[in-house]
Design a protein around this motif. Sequence first.
Motif, PDB file in Angstrom:
ATOM      1  N   ALA A   1       0.878  -1.228  -0.007  1.00 60.95           N
ATOM      2  CA  ALA A   1      -0.023  -0.048  -0.102  1.00 60.95           C
ATOM      3  C   ALA A   1       0.827   1.385   0.029  1.00 60.95           C
ATOM      4  O   ALA A   1       2.057   1.324   0.647  1.00 60.95           O
ATOM      5  N   GLY A   2       0.498   2.162  -0.691  1.00 67.63           N
ATOM      6  CA  GLY A   2       1.162   3.458  -0.963  1.00 67.63           C
ATOM      7  C   GLY A   2       2.428   3.426  -2.071  1.00 67.63           C
ATOM      8  O   GLY A   2       2.667   4.401  -2.536  1.00 67.63           O
ATOM      9  N   GLN A   3       2.895   2.135  -2.434  1.00 62.96           N
ATOM     10  CA  GLN A   3       3.816   2.073  -3.483  1.00 62.96           C
ATOM     11  C   GLN A   3       3.188   2.382  -4.911  1.00 62.96           C
ATOM     12  O   GLN A   3       1.869   2.239  -4.986  1.00 62.96           O
ATOM     13  N   GLU A   4       4.017   2.599  -5.883  1.00 62.88           N
ATOM     14  CA  GLU A   4       3.493   2.716  -7.226  1.00 62.88           C
ATOM     15  C   GLU A   4       3.830   1.287  -7.928  1.00 62.88           C
ATOM     16  O   GLU A   4       5.006   0.738  -7.712  1.00 62.88           O
ATOM     17  N   LEU A   5       2.903   1.051  -8.653  1.00 66.86           N
ATOM     18  CA  LEU A   5       2.934  -0.182  -9.528  1.00 66.86           C
ATOM     19  C   LEU A   5       2.219  -0.008 -10.995  1.00 66.86           C
ATOM     20  O   LEU A   5       0.980   0.533 -10.698  1.00 66.86           O
TER      21      LEU A   5
ATOM     22  N   THR B   1      -0.872   4.066  -7.836  1.00 68.96           N
ATOM     23  CA  THR B   1      -0.939   3.742  -6.611  1.00 68.96           C
ATOM     24  C   THR B   1      -1.349   2.292  -6.214  1.00 68.96           C
ATOM     25  O   THR B   1      -2.568   2.058  -6.488  1.00 68.96           O
ATOM     26  N   VAL B   2      -0.689   1.590  -5.317  1.00 67.78           N
ATOM     27  CA  VAL B   2      -1.240   0.184  -4.724  1.00 67.78           C
ATOM     28  C   VAL B   2      -2.148   0.675  -3.316  1.00 67.78           C
ATOM     29  O   VAL B   2      -1.442   1.492  -2.639  1.00 67.78           O
ATOM     30  N   TYR B   3      -3.164   0.140  -3.276  1.00 71.55           N
ATOM     31  CA  TYR B   3      -4.117   0.210  -2.417  1.00 71.55           C
ATOM     32  C   TYR B   3      -3.952  -0.947  -1.365  1.00 71.55           C
ATOM     33  O   TYR B   3      -3.827  -1.905  -1.733  1.00 71.55           O
ATOM     34  N   GLY B   4      -4.184  -0.642   0.142  1.00 72.72           N
ATOM     35  CA  GLY B   4      -4.298  -1.647   0.732  1.00 72.72           C
ATOM     36  C   GLY B   4      -5.232  -2.454   0.851  1.00 72.72           C
ATOM     37  O   GLY B   4      -5.606  -3.762   1.369  1.00 72.72           O
ATOM     38  N   ASP B   5      -6.546  -1.953   0.627  1.00 71.38           N
ATOM     39  CA  ASP B   5      -7.900  -2.731   0.449  1.00 71.38           C
ATOM     40  C   ASP B   5      -8.709  -1.902  -0.492  1.00 71.38           C
ATOM     41  O   ASP B   5      -8.460  -0.998  -1.114  1.00 71.38           O
ATOM     42  N   LEU B   6      -9.910  -2.708  -0.808  1.00 77.41           N
ATOM     43  CA  LEU B   6     -10.763  -2.127  -1.875  1.00 77.41           C
ATOM     44  C   LEU B   6     -11.441  -0.858  -1.503  1.00 77.41           C
ATOM     45  O   LEU B   6     -11.621  -0.055  -2.371  1.00 77.41           O
TER      46      LEU B   6
END
Length: 155
Positions: A53-57, A61-66
Motif C-alpha cells: 500500500a502506498g507504493q507505485e505499480l 498507487t497500490v491500495y491496501g484494500d478495496l
Amino acid sequence: MTYSDDHLRQILRRTKTVAVVGVSANPVRPSYYVARYLKLKGYAVTCVNPGLAGQELFGGTVYGDLASIPHDIDMVDIFRRSDAVPAIVDEALARWPKLQTIWMQIGVEHEEAAAKAEARGVDVIQNRCPKIEYQRLFGELRMGGFNTGVISSKL
C-alpha cells in the motif's frame, strides 16, 4: 464450472477498470504478469495489496484494500486463497453497488461468496484467468502454444 465463450468474451469486452487483489511486485509471480498484461491491453488496472500500500505499480498507487480505492471498478480479479474470498466479495459489494464482475483466478473458488454476488446481479467467474481467456478468445497465440480454437491453419 463452465462458462460459454460468448459470456467470457462479453465480460472482457465490457470491462474497462480492474482491481487486482493480491497483486505482487515480483515480476515472476502470476498476479504481476496478469495485471501487467491487462494494463497493456488497455484496461485501467488498480492494484490491491496491504503489504505494498502506498507504493507505485504499473503507473498507479497500490491500495491496501478495496474500500480505499477512490474510483469505480468494473471487475475485481482475486489472487488470494479461496478462504479469503468471502471478505473480498463483501468489501467489493459494499464499495461498488454497480460492480459488474467478480473474477477468481485459477485455483480460487467459493460457492457461497459467488452466490451472494450473483444474487446482487454480479457476474462471477471462478477458477479461470482473464489473461488466458483473453488470449484464447481474441486469437492471441503465444509461444505457450495452447489450442485456442479461434485460429486454425486447417482449411
